[in-house]
Design a protein around this motif. Structure first.
Motif, short mmCIF file in Angstrom:
data_model
loop_
_atom_site.label_atom_id
_atom_site.label_comp_id
_atom_site.label_asym_id
_atom_site.label_seq_id
_atom_site.Cartn_x
_atom_site.Cartn_y
_atom_site.Cartn_z
N CYS A 73 -11.05 34.28 -1.66
CA CYS A 73 -11.77 33.99 -2.91
C CYS A 73 -10.79 33.47 -3.96
N PHE A 91 -11.02 33.45 -7.08
CA PHE A 91 -10.92 34.29 -8.28
C PHE A 91 -10.22 35.62 -7.98
N CYS A 92 -10.31 36.10 -6.75
CA CYS A 92 -9.57 37.31 -6.38
C CYS A 92 -8.08 37.03 -6.26
N HIS A 145 -14.88 42.02 -6.61
CA HIS A 145 -15.44 40.86 -5.92
C HIS A 145 -16.90 41.14 -5.58
N HIS A 183 -18.06 34.71 -6.27
CA HIS A 183 -17.53 35.81 -7.07
C HIS A 183 -18.11 35.58 -8.46
ZN ZN Z 1 -13.42 37.35 -5.42
#
Ligand code: ZN
Ligand code: 5GP
Length: 135
Positions: A8, A10-11, A46, A97
């Motif tokens: 991901c 954003f993670c 998440h 996400h």
């Molecule tokens: Zn994420």
């Protein structure tokens, strides 16, 4: 606590990219901004949907929306904002996400801004032209 996803964006975002943060959410600028100052506010967990977020997370996210607005106002003096969530693939979500788009708007950035987020359905957006539309 939902595990972070290694795939991901954003993670796995570099923490130095975070412009603002609190205990449950972070905010950073979009890599492909729709307008200058386009920011994303995301939960630390998440999760894909706004409706999976706890009340505390929802509150934490909107706290950062307000803080980010102040920051963008100070830095870029926009004239308005669009605030939106694409919740689900059918609604256009591409990063699964949860994220809130905070999109600064500048007078004259489009010829006729009326309708704003209604333009996800271009045929239905101009309700003020109802009598002129066929559908
Ligand atoms: Zn994420
Ligand atoms: P969605 O289509 O899911 O609502 O929006 C995804 C958003 O994430 C898009 O506005 C896109 O520009 C942004 N984005 C995608 N990958 C990255 C990334 O790696 N970093 C940042 N900062 N933004 C990203």
């Amino acid at each position: 606590m939902t595990m972070k996803s290694t795939t991901c964006p954003f993670c796995t975002i570099d923490e130095s990219k975070n412009v603002l943060e609190n205990d449950r959410a972070v905010a950073f600028y979009d890599n492909f901004p729709v307008t200058p100052g386009h920011a994303l506010i995301v939960p630390r967990r998440h999760i894909a949907s706004f409706f999976e977020a706890t009340k505390e997370e929802q509150a934490a996210l909107f706290e950062l929306v307000s803080e980010m607005r102040e920051r963008v106002l100070a830095e870029r003096a926009p004239d308005g904002f669009n605030i939106g969530i694409n919740d689900g693939t059918a609604a256009g979500q591409t990063v699964m996400h949860l994220h809130i788009h905070l999109i600064p708007r500048y007078a004259g950035d489009t010829e006729d801004p009326r309708g704003g987020v209604r333009w996800i359905m271009p045929v239905k957006a101009p309700y003020w032209k109802k009598g002129e539309r066929k559908t």
